[in-house]
Scaffold this motif. Structure first.
Motif, PDB file in Angstrom:
ATOM      1  N   PRO A   1      77.523   7.653  -0.152  1.00 19.78           N
ATOM      2  CA  PRO A   1      76.735   7.860   0.689  1.00 19.78           C
ATOM      3  C   PRO A   1      76.759   9.505   1.295  1.00 19.78           C
ATOM      4  CG  PRO A   1      77.208   5.644   1.154  1.00 19.78           C
ATOM      5  CD  PRO A   1      78.350   6.228   0.080  1.00 19.78           C
ATOM      6  N   GLU A   2      77.950   9.789   1.724  1.00 21.45           N
ATOM      7  CA  GLU A   2      78.070  11.156   2.219  1.00 21.45           C
ATOM      8  C   GLU A   2      77.695  12.158   1.349  1.00 21.45           C
ATOM      9  OE1 GLU A   2      80.708   7.855   3.699  1.00 21.45           O
ATOM     10  OE2 GLU A   2      80.474   8.783   1.740  1.00 21.45           O
ATOM     11  N   THR A   3      77.860  12.173  -0.034  1.00 24.76           N
ATOM     12  CA  THR A   3      77.276  13.239  -0.855  1.00 24.76           C
ATOM     13  C   THR A   3      75.969  12.909  -1.762  1.00 24.76           C
ATOM     14  OG1 THR A   3      78.527  12.142  -2.747  1.00 24.76           O
ATOM     15  CG2 THR A   3      79.688  13.687  -1.440  1.00 24.76           C
ATOM     16  N   GLY A   4      75.303  11.631  -1.362  1.00 22.50           N
ATOM     17  CA  GLY A   4      74.274  11.271  -2.187  1.00 22.50           C
ATOM     18  C   GLY A   4      73.126  10.470  -1.379  1.00 22.50           C
ATOM     19  N   VAL A   5      71.955  10.657  -1.562  1.00 20.57           N
ATOM     20  CA  VAL A   5      71.051   9.865  -0.679  1.00 20.57           C
ATOM     21  C   VAL A   5      70.948   8.468  -1.766  1.00 20.57           C
ATOM     22  CG1 VAL A   5      68.550   9.541  -0.213  1.00 20.57           C
ATOM     23  CG2 VAL A   5      69.633  11.654   0.227  1.00 20.57           C
ATOM     24  N   CYS A   6      70.949   8.461  -2.920  1.00 21.22           N
ATOM     25  CA  CYS A   6      70.969   7.471  -3.917  1.00 21.22           C
ATOM     26  C   CYS A   6      72.191   7.477  -4.944  1.00 21.22           C
ATOM     27  CB  CYS A   6      69.706   7.407  -4.733  1.00 21.22           C
ATOM     28  SG  CYS A   6      69.298   8.848  -5.718  1.00 21.22           S
ATOM     29  N   ASP A   7      72.378   6.222  -5.570  1.00 16.94           N
ATOM     30  CA  ASP A   7      73.489   6.435  -6.186  1.00 16.94           C
ATOM     31  C   ASP A   7      72.936   6.685  -7.855  1.00 16.94           C
ATOM     32  OD1 ASP A   7      71.997   4.251  -7.558  1.00 16.94           O
ATOM     33  OD2 ASP A   7      73.228   2.654  -6.708  1.00 16.94           O
ATOM     34  N   ALA A   8      73.915   6.441  -9.038  1.00 19.36           N
ATOM     35  CA  ALA A   8      73.715   6.872  -9.962  1.00 19.36           C
ATOM     36  C   ALA A   8      72.649   6.462 -10.858  1.00 19.36           C
ATOM     37  CB  ALA A   8      74.974   6.981 -11.030  1.00 19.36           C
ATOM     38  N   PHE A   9      71.987   5.244 -10.150  1.00 19.22           N
ATOM     39  CA  PHE A   9      70.807   4.632 -10.569  1.00 19.22           C
ATOM     40  C   PHE A   9      69.614   4.576 -10.128  1.00 19.22           C
ATOM     41  CE2 PHE A   9      74.515   2.452 -12.648  1.00 19.22           C
ATOM     42  CZ  PHE A   9      74.359   2.343 -13.781  1.00 19.22           C
ATOM     43  N   GLY A  10      69.686   5.443  -8.873  1.00 16.87           N
ATOM     44  CA  GLY A  10      68.514   5.873  -8.352  1.00 16.87           C
ATOM     45  C   GLY A  10      68.218   5.151  -7.001  1.00 16.87           C
ATOM     46  N   GLU A  11      69.127   3.915  -6.790  1.00 18.22           N
ATOM     47  CA  GLU A  11      69.046   2.955  -5.481  1.00 18.22           C
ATOM     48  C   GLU A  11      69.466   3.790  -4.309  1.00 18.22           C
ATOM     49  OE1 GLU A  11      69.046  -1.515  -4.435  1.00 18.22           O
ATOM     50  OE2 GLU A  11      70.259  -0.792  -5.956  1.00 18.22           O
ATOM     51  N   VAL A  12      68.688   3.850  -3.173  1.00 19.35           N
ATOM     52  CA  VAL A  12      69.093   4.424  -2.050  1.00 19.35           C
ATOM     53  C   VAL A  12      70.244   3.648  -1.276  1.00 19.35           C
ATOM     54  CG1 VAL A  12      68.171   5.144   0.270  1.00 19.35           C
ATOM     55  CG2 VAL A  12      66.959   5.371  -1.889  1.00 19.35           C
ATOM     56  N   TYR A  13      71.203   4.474  -1.019  1.00 22.76           N
ATOM     57  CA  TYR A  13      72.422   3.873  -0.157  1.00 22.76           C
ATOM     58  C   TYR A  13      71.982   3.223   1.074  1.00 22.76           C
ATOM     59  CZ  TYR A  13      75.954   5.949  -3.363  1.00 22.76           C
ATOM     60  OH  TYR A  13      76.741   6.293  -4.617  1.00 22.76           O
ATOM     61  N   GLY A  14      72.374   1.832   1.248  1.00 24.18           N
ATOM     62  CA  GLY A  14      71.964   1.109   2.459  1.00 24.18           C
ATOM     63  C   GLY A  14      70.775   0.436   2.323  1.00 24.18           C
ATOM     64  N   HIS A  15      69.717   0.956   1.533  1.00 21.23           N
ATOM     65  CA  HIS A  15      68.481   0.245   1.440  1.00 21.23           C
ATOM     66  C   HIS A  15      68.259  -0.549  -0.002  1.00 21.23           C
ATOM     67  CE1 HIS A  15      67.511   2.128   5.198  1.00 21.23           C
ATOM     68  NE2 HIS A  15      68.244   3.241   4.727  1.00 21.23           N
ATOM     69  N   ARG A  16      68.676  -1.584  -0.029  1.00 19.67           N
ATOM     70  CA  ARG A  16      68.389  -2.430  -1.358  1.00 19.67           C
ATOM     71  C   ARG A  16      67.057  -2.420  -1.639  1.00 19.67           C
ATOM     72  NH1 ARG A  16      71.147  -8.141  -2.540  1.00 19.67           N
ATOM     73  NH2 ARG A  16      72.947  -7.072  -2.539  1.00 19.67           N
ATOM     74  N   GLY A  17      66.751  -2.213  -3.050  1.00 19.85           N
ATOM     75  CA  GLY A  17      65.571  -2.158  -3.519  1.00 19.85           C
ATOM     76  C   GLY A  17      64.563  -1.018  -3.196  1.00 19.85           C
ATOM     77  N   LEU A  18      65.019   0.221  -2.570  1.00 21.80           N
ATOM     78  CA  LEU A  18      64.452   1.333  -2.654  1.00 21.80           C
ATOM     79  C   LEU A  18      65.069   2.406  -3.560  1.00 21.80           C
ATOM     80  CD1 LEU A  18      62.493   3.207  -0.988  1.00 21.80           C
ATOM     81  CD2 LEU A  18      64.383   3.486   0.796  1.00 21.80           C
ATOM     82  N   TYR A  19      64.249   2.834  -4.476  1.00 16.55           N
ATOM     83  CA  TYR A  19      64.826   3.885  -5.591  1.00 16.55           C
ATOM     84  C   TYR A  19      64.014   5.039  -5.525  1.00 16.55           C
ATOM     85  CZ  TYR A  19      66.617  -0.522  -7.364  1.00 16.55           C
ATOM     86  OH  TYR A  19      67.238  -1.794  -7.482  1.00 16.55           O
ATOM     87  N   ILE A  20      64.562   5.962  -6.101  1.00 19.33           N
ATOM     88  CA  ILE A  20      64.153   7.390  -6.320  1.00 19.33           C
ATOM     89  C   ILE A  20      64.116   7.678  -7.466  1.00 19.33           C
ATOM     90  CG2 ILE A  20      64.429   9.689  -5.537  1.00 19.33           C
ATOM     91  CD1 ILE A  20      65.706   8.920  -3.139  1.00 19.33           C
ATOM     92  N   ALA A  21      62.953   8.066  -8.176  1.00 17.29           N
ATOM     93  CA  ALA A  21      62.459   8.317  -9.489  1.00 17.29           C
ATOM     94  C   ALA A  21      61.861   9.528  -9.903  1.00 17.29           C
ATOM     95  CB  ALA A  21      62.164   7.101 -10.175  1.00 17.29           C
ATOM     96  N   ASP A  22      62.376  10.553  -9.340  1.00 12.64           N
ATOM     97  CA  ASP A  22      61.833  12.130  -9.669  1.00 12.64           C
ATOM     98  C   ASP A  22      62.876  12.926  -9.535  1.00 12.64           C
ATOM     99  OD1 ASP A  22      61.928  12.608  -6.977  1.00 12.64           O
ATOM    100  OD2 ASP A  22      59.948  11.831  -6.400  1.00 12.64           O
ATOM    101  N   GLY A  23      62.333  14.457  -9.549  1.00 10.70           N
ATOM    102  CA  GLY A  23      63.346  15.560  -9.545  1.00 10.70           C
ATOM    103  C   GLY A  23      63.867  15.612  -8.295  1.00 10.70           C
TER     104      GLY A  23
END
Length: 803
Positions: A530-552
């Motif tokens: 979480p210190e270096t990314g908003v989401c993990d390598a699969f696009g899921e936002v740290y600390g917010h299960r079920g919230l994904y990022i899928a764009d540039g």
């Protein structure tokens, strides 16, 4: 609601009549369309919210009147295709419509080079570029997207295509320079059916109802109009591929829905607030009227996929930050222009005096060829950061505009034509034919037929910042750290011009220190923690299960070539993990905690004082006799997760705001700031700390740029000593600091940095009184959270200054 879709269901506890579905996808570009298709295909109820309208073949602007309304600005009643943003240092052009950027992209589907998935590569000014995925992770998903998008190279070997001048010119120039040349895969239909011979302008064998528009399509006419929308339907844009498939599988595609905020639902999942532009439907080219308010609505879902594009998604997360506590310090960071550059080859020659080499940029799709610039990561020492240069094209009407804009030449031809007509009228000429005079009036067209735009991309430095100011998105990015990469791309473009015996011209904005990007990336980058990314390598936002990022916005750095395929592949990979592990985590991943609302705390601090430019002992150069310049800052300190902040030995929080100094060009925004409250003194680099007199330190580390966009670091320490209560006020209200060149991440990097000056700030009584009124909390248990923070704060002071 679109035909063939599954309706949502009302949800209890989410507001009267609030509709609930399994998945909401915000945006319909390369990430959102892939997600909508994959998840609907798996049987989930999916709603896609797209702010723009649908653009069937034949609806794209071509006349001046149509182009005048072809831009996106709902406040002005404009709901067109092109959304143009202007920021400090760069401009950006993105799309608004069902299919997102695919409606105006140049069809290229190139994979990110394997060696360019860097791991912890140091960046100028501090920090690292690091990709938590590699080429091996994405190759199966690259394959899937290429199949769906119908990727094929330009058929240069076929009759009718082999005489495409610009493609052959690029191949010749690359060979002369010893550079790698390729015909990149394109999402374009050149043949009427699979296996058929390519031929321009033929009806496609696909059934009309197989696409969501229900419109007939034709093969590519080689008209160079890809970037302003294909009116023939020859481009395999997302509306003809993933979105059509998504609707077939039951996805509900809703246009004219502009998402404004997202927040956790009262019983889990998420709620999405949107405005709907009334009358904004598939058949209204210019829907919406100035002053006519849109309607509002809310949609609830179990899973939420943000795919509104780099600018849209980052803006949405920044707007929703207080409702999504714990998003972390990476939000708004790692902005990149993907090294986008535009230049022009002018008046290429064919080796014979007075004869030009025809390049005919209007024949073919916009891009047909690519030249690759090697990277030092490829094993080419000293090469720097790599990239690609591609041929450009434009519609034929642009050639008419360019030729007509040749002021002196056009006026001269017009004057000769009128003189000859006047002479003919008064009987000086007996010739009755006007053919020669008309041909001379129109000219030879050599300027446009022997010229060619070049489009460059490369691995620029992802050090830009996206922030909200007054509710509006601002990007702080300059070419400074990326200058070497951009100069290399520009130099190679010049060499290509020389190889074709052509002149060279920069985009005029280059000389103003600005660039135009059509590939903005970053802002919500993926990272390993979480210190270096908003989401993990699969696009899921740290600390917010079920919230994904899928764009540039999820990309932690530039792709180096056209990013569309990589964005789509990452989305496809995200969907595979989501469907295989619907609860998150999995055997291959560390278990993720269930979503819990976190309590955050923030306050604002203002300090004022002086700054002395130059190293200690240098001759005074300031405005005052002692060399002092005024200096101040105002910072909002935010602990996104108060419990984690109190448990962290370094007690680190985020610092946003500004610094103000005449020596640095006035008030400058903080691009990245860190604040440590009562951190252990060991390792602070302070001599007193090493001697044991200083027990704890309040550290301030602020990154900003001066008026010349040079990176600067403010490094300050309030020293909490072991002493009597009389030391409490001077220790906690005085802040000595150093100003250093570069963006430095820690004290260890400060040692070898260029010291620009030193100073001292103070917290006055009035400022302290104001500061005490700014303490705020968000999330559950606000009063209790403030009490815990107060207990921690006073306890640390008592530890140092108590009897």
């Amino acid at each position: 609601m679109s035909a063939g879709t599954r309706p949502g269901r009302p949800v209890r506890g989410a507001g009267p009549g609030t509709e609930h579905v399994d998945v909401v996808v915000v945006g319909s570009g390369f990430g959102g369309s892939v997600a909508a298709c994959r998840l609907a295909e798996a049987g989930l109820s999916v709603v896609v919210l797209e702010r723009g309208r649908a653009w069937p073949p034949g609806s794209f602007a071509r006349t001046p009147a149509e182009f005048g309304r072809a831009f996106w600005d709902p406040d002005a009643g404009l709901h067109g295709l092109f959304d143009v943003w202007s920021f400090r240092g760069c401009d950006a052009v993105v799309a608004s419509g069902l299919g997102g950027g695919s409606l105006i992209f140049a069809n290229v589907l190139l994979r990110k080079d394997e060696r360019w998935f860097v791991q912890e590569q140091p960046l100028p000014g501090g920090g690292h570029e690091s990709w938590p995925v590699g080429r091996a992770d994405l190759d199966p998903h690259y394959d899937a997207v290429e199949r769906m998008m119908g990727a094929v190279p330009y058929p240069l070997h076929c009759l009718g295509y082999a005489d495409t001048p610009k493609t052959r010119a690029m191949r010749d120039a690359a060979a002369a320079l010893g550079l790698e040349f390729q015909l990149p895969p394109l999402a374009v239909r050149f043949a009427p059916a699979p296996g058929a011979v390519p031929q321009p302008g033929l009806p496609l064998a696909d059934r009309a109802h197989a696409n969501l528009h229900g419109a007939a399509r034709r093969t590519c006419r080689l008209c160079g109009e890809c970037n302003i929308g294909c009116n023939d339907g020859a481009k395999n844009s997302l509306d003809f591929t993933y979105l059509s498939a998504a609707r077939t599988h039951g996805a509900d595609l809703r246009t004219g829905h502009d998402v404004q905020a997202v927040r956790p639902g009262p019983r889990g999942g998420y709620q999405v607030d949107y405005v709907r532009y009334d009358g904004h439907d598939d058949t209204a080219p210019q829907a919406g009227e100035p002053g006519r308010p849109p309607t509002t609505g809310t949609l609830a879902c179990d899973r939420l996929v943000l795919a509104a594009g780099t600018l849209g998604t980052t803006q949405l997360l920044l707007r929703s930050r207080n409702r999504l506590p714990g998003l972390g310090p990476a939000l708004g960071t790692r902005f990149s222009s993907n090294g986008d550059m535009l230049s022009f080859l002018i008046r290429a020659k064919d080796g014979h005096p007075g004869r030009g080499r025809l390049l005919n940029p209007s024949k073919g799709p916009v891009i047909t060829a690519a030249v690759r610039l090697p990277d030092e990561l490829d094993g080419t020492p000293g090469a720097g950061r790599g990239g690609y240069i591609e041929d450009g094209g434009y519609p034929q009407f642009v050639q008419w505009l360019a030729e007509g804009a040749r002021g002196p030449q056009h006026l001269s031809r017009t004057a000769r034509f009128l003189t000859r007509q006047l002479a003919r009228r008064i009987g000086l000429f007996q010739e009755r034919r006007l053919s020669r005079d008309l041909a001379e009036l129109l000219g030879d067209g050599l300027l446009t037929s022997t010229s060619l735009p070049l489009l460059g991309m490369g691995r620029d430095i992802p050090d830009g910042e996206l922030r909200l100011r007054g509710g509006r998105l601002h990007v702080t990015w300059a070419t400074g750290h990326s200058a070497a990469t951009l100069r290399r791309i520009r130099s190679t473009m010049r060499q290509l011009a020389d190889a074709l015996d052509a002149g060279y011209a920069d985009n005029p904005l280059w000389h103003l220190g600005r660039t135009v990007t059509v590939h903005p990336l970053g802002g919500a980058p993926m990272g390993r923690r979480p210190e270096t990314g908003v989401c993990d390598a699969f696009g899921e936002v740290y600390g917010h299960r079920g919230l994904y990022i899928a764009d540039g916005s999820a990309l932690p750095g530039p792709v180096g070539t056209n990013p569309a395929l990589t964005i789509a592949a990452l989305s496809d990979r995200m969907c595979t993990r989501l469907l295989e592990n619907p609860a998150g985590g999995g055997a291959a991943a560390a278990p993720r905690p269930a979503y819990t609302r976190r309590t955050s705390l923030l306050f604002t601090e203002t300090m004022r004082g002086h700054y002395v430019p130059g190293a200690p002992g240098a001759k005074a150069t300031g405005r005052n006799g002692d060399g002092r310049e005024p200096f101040a800052f105002r910072l909002t300190i935010t602990a996104d997760d108060l419990d984690a902040f109190l448990d962290d030995p370094g007690h680190e929080a985020r610092a946003d705001g500004w610094v103000e100094s005449p020596a640095c060009g006035g008030r400058r925004p903080v691009l990245h700031g860190r604040f440590n409250l009562f951190a252990p003194a060991e390792g602070s680099g302070d001599a007193q700390a090493r001697d044991g007199d200083v027990r704890r330190v309040l550290r301030y580390r602020l990154h900003f740029t001066d008026a010349q966009e040079r990176p600067r670091t403010f490094a300050g320490h309030k020293q909490i000593t072991h002493g009597t209560p009389l030391r409490l006020w001077p220790d906690t209200t005085a802040l000595p600091f150093h100003l250093l060149a570069g963006h430095l991440t820690d004290e260890a990097a400060d040692t070898g940095a260029l010291l620009l000056g030193t100073g001292r700030l103070h917290l006055g009584l009035r400022d302290l009184a104001q500061q005490l009124t700014t303490f705020r909390t968000t999330g559950p248990g606000g009063p209790a959270a403030l009490a815990r923070f107060g207990e921690f704060f006073l306890g640390r002071l008592w530890e140092s200054y108590g009897p």
